[in-house]
Motif scaffolding. Structure first.
Motif, PDB file in Angstrom:
ATOM      1  N   UNK A  35      37.527   3.457  58.472  1.00  0.00           N
ATOM      2  CA  UNK A  35      38.882   2.895  58.486  1.00  0.00           C
ATOM      3  C   UNK A  35      39.934   3.988  58.663  1.00  0.00           C
ATOM      4  N   UNK A  36      39.684   5.149  58.072  1.00  0.00           N
ATOM      5  CA  UNK A  36      40.633   6.261  58.194  1.00  0.00           C
ATOM      6  C   UNK A  36      40.674   6.817  59.613  1.00  0.00           C
ATOM      7  N   UNK A  37      39.546   6.754  60.334  1.00  0.00           N
ATOM      8  CA  UNK A  37      39.488   7.290  61.693  1.00  0.00           C
ATOM      9  C   UNK A  37      39.806   6.249  62.761  1.00  0.00           C
ATOM     10  N   UNK A  38      39.614   4.983  62.435  1.00  0.00           N
ATOM     11  CA  UNK A  38      39.937   3.901  63.364  1.00  0.00           C
ATOM     12  C   UNK A  38      40.973   3.008  62.685  1.00  0.00           C
ATOM     13  N   UNK A  42      43.524  -3.201  56.388  1.00  0.00           N
ATOM     14  CA  UNK A  42      42.495  -2.945  55.382  1.00  0.00           C
ATOM     15  C   UNK A  42      41.419  -4.013  55.401  1.00  0.00           C
ATOM     16  N   UNK A  43      41.770  -5.207  55.891  1.00  0.00           N
ATOM     17  CA  UNK A  43      40.788  -6.302  55.962  1.00  0.00           C
ATOM     18  C   UNK A  43      39.639  -5.991  56.913  1.00  0.00           C
ATOM     19  N   UNK A  44      39.806  -4.967  57.777  1.00  0.00           N
ATOM     20  CA  UNK A  44      38.718  -4.583  58.681  1.00  0.00           C
ATOM     21  C   UNK A  44      37.521  -4.015  57.931  1.00  0.00           C
ATOM     22  N   UNK A  45      37.762  -3.363  56.779  1.00  0.00           N
ATOM     23  CA  UNK A  45      36.711  -2.607  56.103  1.00  0.00           C
ATOM     24  C   UNK A  45      35.506  -3.482  55.741  1.00  0.00           C
ATOM     25  N   UNK A  46      35.691  -4.634  55.050  1.00  0.00           N
ATOM     26  CA  UNK A  46      34.495  -5.437  54.766  1.00  0.00           C
ATOM     27  C   UNK A  46      33.815  -5.978  56.008  1.00  0.00           C
ATOM     28  N   UNK A  47      34.580  -6.118  57.098  1.00  0.00           N
ATOM     29  CA  UNK A  47      33.987  -6.653  58.326  1.00  0.00           C
ATOM     30  C   UNK A  47      33.108  -5.646  59.052  1.00  0.00           C
ATOM     31  N   UNK A  48      33.248  -4.357  58.741  1.00  0.00           N
ATOM     32  CA  UNK A  48      32.335  -3.376  59.330  1.00  0.00           C
ATOM     33  C   UNK A  48      30.891  -3.676  58.912  1.00  0.00           C
ATOM     34  N   UNK A  49      30.719  -4.202  57.703  1.00  0.00           N
ATOM     35  CA  UNK A  49      29.394  -4.629  57.244  1.00  0.00           C
ATOM     36  C   UNK A  49      29.128  -6.084  57.576  1.00  0.00           C
ATOM     37  N   UNK A  50      30.123  -6.941  57.313  1.00  0.00           N
ATOM     38  CA  UNK A  50      29.918  -8.382  57.460  1.00  0.00           C
ATOM     39  C   UNK A  50      29.694  -8.803  58.907  1.00  0.00           C
ATOM     40  N   UNK A  51      30.266  -8.080  59.865  1.00  0.00           N
ATOM     41  CA  UNK A  51      30.068  -8.434  61.273  1.00  0.00           C
ATOM     42  C   UNK A  51      28.612  -8.285  61.674  1.00  0.00           C
ATOM     43  N   UNK A  52      27.866  -7.507  60.920  1.00  0.00           N
ATOM     44  CA  UNK A  52      26.422  -7.369  61.147  1.00  0.00           C
ATOM     45  C   UNK A  52      25.648  -8.443  60.382  1.00  0.00           C
ATOM     46  N   UNK A  53      25.944  -8.586  59.087  1.00  0.00           N
ATOM     47  CA  UNK A  53      25.136  -9.476  58.251  1.00  0.00           C
ATOM     48  C   UNK A  53      25.367 -10.952  58.573  1.00  0.00           C
ATOM     49  N   UNK A  54      26.558 -11.320  59.035  1.00  0.00           N
ATOM     50  CA  UNK A  54      26.828 -12.736  59.306  1.00  0.00           C
ATOM     51  C   UNK A  54      25.987 -13.276  60.469  1.00  0.00           C
ATOM     52  N   UNK A  55      26.031 -12.664  61.681  1.00  0.00           N
ATOM     53  CA  UNK A  55      25.147 -13.167  62.755  1.00  0.00           C
ATOM     54  C   UNK A  55      23.673 -12.961  62.425  1.00  0.00           C
ATOM     55  N   UNK A  56      23.349 -11.919  61.699  1.00  0.00           N
ATOM     56  CA  UNK A  56      21.976 -11.692  61.267  1.00  0.00           C
ATOM     57  C   UNK A  56      21.480 -12.890  60.463  1.00  0.00           C
ATOM     58  N   UNK A  57      22.290 -13.326  59.495  1.00  0.00           N
ATOM     59  CA  UNK A  57      21.889 -14.434  58.635  1.00  0.00           C
ATOM     60  C   UNK A  57      21.789 -15.755  59.396  1.00  0.00           C
ATOM     61  N   UNK A  58      22.812 -16.056  60.230  1.00  0.00           N
ATOM     62  CA  UNK A  58      22.869 -17.386  60.838  1.00  0.00           C
ATOM     63  C   UNK A  58      21.878 -17.554  61.991  1.00  0.00           C
ATOM     64  N   UNK A  90      28.364   0.980  69.046  1.00  0.00           N
ATOM     65  CA  UNK A  90      29.029   1.199  67.754  1.00  0.00           C
ATOM     66  C   UNK A  90      29.462   2.656  67.602  1.00  0.00           C
ATOM     67  N   UNK A  91      28.551   3.565  67.931  1.00  0.00           N
ATOM     68  CA  UNK A  91      28.846   4.992  67.772  1.00  0.00           C
ATOM     69  C   UNK A  91      29.971   5.456  68.686  1.00  0.00           C
ATOM     70  N   UNK A  92      30.115   4.812  69.838  1.00  0.00           N
ATOM     71  CA  UNK A  92      31.133   5.228  70.811  1.00  0.00           C
ATOM     72  C   UNK A  92      32.433   4.438  70.682  1.00  0.00           C
ATOM     73  N   UNK A  93      32.506   3.493  69.745  1.00  0.00           N
ATOM     74  CA  UNK A  93      33.672   2.596  69.659  1.00  0.00           C
ATOM     75  C   UNK A  93      34.960   3.380  69.455  1.00  0.00           C
ATOM     76  N   UNK A  94      35.992   3.143  70.322  1.00  0.00           N
ATOM     77  CA  UNK A  94      37.257   3.862  70.185  1.00  0.00           C
ATOM     78  C   UNK A  94      38.236   3.190  69.225  1.00  0.00           C
ATOM     79  N   UNK A  95      37.978   1.948  68.864  1.00  0.00           N
ATOM     80  CA  UNK A  95      38.870   1.259  67.927  1.00  0.00           C
ATOM     81  C   UNK A  95      38.098   0.217  67.122  1.00  0.00           C
ATOM     82  N   UNK A  96      38.717  -0.222  66.028  1.00  0.00           N
ATOM     83  CA  UNK A  96      38.015  -1.031  65.042  1.00  0.00           C
ATOM     84  C   UNK A  96      37.512  -2.354  65.615  1.00  0.00           C
ATOM     85  N   UNK A  97      38.302  -3.010  66.454  1.00  0.00           N
ATOM     86  CA  UNK A  97      37.905  -4.298  67.003  1.00  0.00           C
ATOM     87  C   UNK A  97      36.631  -4.211  67.822  1.00  0.00           C
TER      88      UNK A  97
END
Length: 433
Positions: A35-38, A42-58, A90-97
């Motif tokens: 979050x500090x680099x991109x 602040x709402x982005x922070x939980x989505x860095x994890x949740x964007x993975x676990x949500x499609x994984x689960x469903x 993911x490693x090359x992403x220039x911004x949070x979105x």
């Protein structure tokens, strides 16, 4: 297939399991640094994890059924390829979105990989060797999950947050190269993909999980639950169900789902609360926060080996209760303070987790027949991810609202006791004929 080759193929499958489950938790500690680099809300922070676990689960249930239809080795390779490419993005992403978008693709690819492993393992082994192999899955899953925050903290501090995603690339390429050892496997009677059921379970599970991550969306829980009820009715009426109804013919498998939900809520929630308390409450750095979970990882590794080689062969599924008792003792011990009481408590929690997961997964999968494999693997993993999301939402949310870890640890202790009650029907399960 020669014994050495079979076990090498098994190692490929376990590496894929570890790679995917590691990625579900590795960003938890690195999130604030990302979050500090991109910069972004602040709402982005939980989505860095949740964007993975949500499609994984469903998508896990659908991923399991695709393996039944198209062939498990084929779907496995497609998933690993997609996972490696998404990790690079993911490693090359220039911004949070863009990072969040790439994490969604990663989660979807993981949902193709994980459900295939049980079916492919069944092709490799039978008899005592199969039981031994299945008993290894739980410890690998647990150890991979708890190692995520530790590895994430070390890589972020020593290299960069981008290294958290790049670590997947050599692992994924190695799995792809070695996947030629896998033998193709699919259901004997090739089922059709239930498109309506797929849409219902994706929508229902998504609407059930999303409000747990995104504050203020609680009304969607009722909508998600209603859609899942419609899904259950549809499964009873359709000729080609996404979830095999026979899985619920014995109370052992539903009990395993309930136990998985509660246990992984505690496990994942604990790994969220402890680093948060250390970084936000005590002001320690990201590496120290990650290293604090090292006793937990070590305890899980040792107890998994001991349970698999000595405890479970002698005492069977009852060992689950010993694991939950150790976990409960560790949770209560974590109230003692930092550093030494907490470090000792983390070791005790790890011993409990490893002692529980070995008998739990081997017992949960005992009755699964070959034609139920895709559904069982997808459903069990989906519930695990749902439990992890629930734990992060409940325990993490309680910590943030109260400002103290005491309430969150107390709730974790209650959920652990509930898990002990939930798994009781599993003790009467018997192998499938």
């Amino acid at each position: 297939m020669l014994t050495k080759t079979r076990w090498a193929a098994f190692a490929v499958l376990l590496t894929a399991e570890a790679m995917n489950l590691l990625d579900a938790t590795i960003v938890q500690v690195a999130g604030p640094v990302i979050h500090a680099h991109l910069p972004g809300p602040a709402a982005d922070v939980p989505w860095f994890s949740a964007a993975y676990t949500l499609p994984f689960a469903v998508l896990l249930i659908t991923g399991g059924r695709l393996g039944d239809v198209l062939g498990r080795a084929k779907v496995f390779k497609i998933g690993v390829t997609g996972f490696v490419l998404a990790s690079l993005a993911c490693a090359a992403a220039p911004e949070a979105g863009l990072l969040i978008g790439a994490r969604v693709v990663q989660g979807a690819a993981a949902a193709l990989i994980i459900p295939q492993t049980i079916g492919l393992i069944r092709v490799l082994f039978d008899g005592d060797e199969l039981a031994k192999a299945l008993g290894t899955i739980g410890p690998v899953m647990g150890l991979s999950a708890v190692s995520g925050p530790l590895l994430g903290g070390l890589l972020t501090q020593a290299v960069s947050w981008r290294a958290v995603f790049l670590v997947n690339v050599p692992l994924g390429l190695a799995v792809l190269l070695a996947s030629r050892l896998l033998r193709e496997d699919r259901a004997e009677t090739r089922p059709k993909l239930d498109v309506v059921g797929t849409l219902l379970v994706v929508a229902g599970t998504g609407l059930l999980v999303y409000p747990l991550i995104q504050p203020g969306e609680t009304p969607l829980l009722a909508v998600g639950a209603a859609i899942l009820v419609v899904f259950a009715v549809h499964q009873r009426r359709t000729r080609a169900p996404l979830v095999e109804p026979s899985l619920f013919a014995h109370r052992g498998f539903p009990a395993a789902l309930a136990g998985s939900l509660l246990f992984f809520a505690v496990m994942t929630g604990l790994m969220q609360v402890v680093p948060m308390q250390l970084q936000l409450g005590l002001g320690v750095d990201v590496r120290t926060a990650g290293l604090t979970l090292l006793p937990l990882s070590a305890g899980l590794a040792v107890s998994s080996w001991f349970a698999g080689t000595w405890l479970v062969p002698r005492f069977g599924a009852r060992v689950m209760y010993a694991g939950l008792a150790l976990l409960l003792a560790g949770l209560l011990g974590a109230l003692g303070g930092y550093p030494w009481p907490l470090l000792g408590a983390m070791a005790l929690c790890g011993l409990g987790m490893g002692t529980f997961t070995v008998p739990f997964f081997s017992t949960a999968l005992h009755r699964v027949r070959p034609h139920e494999t895709g559904s069982a693997a997808g459903l069990l993993n989906a519930v695990q991810q749902l439990g992890g999301t629930l734990g992060v939402a409940l325990l993490g949310g309680l910590y943030l609202s109260s400002g103290a870890a005491t309430a969150a640890l107390g709730l974790a202790a209650v959920l652990t006791c509930a898990a002990a009650v939930a798994v009781t029907p599993m003790l009467s399960s018997r192998p499938a004929p």
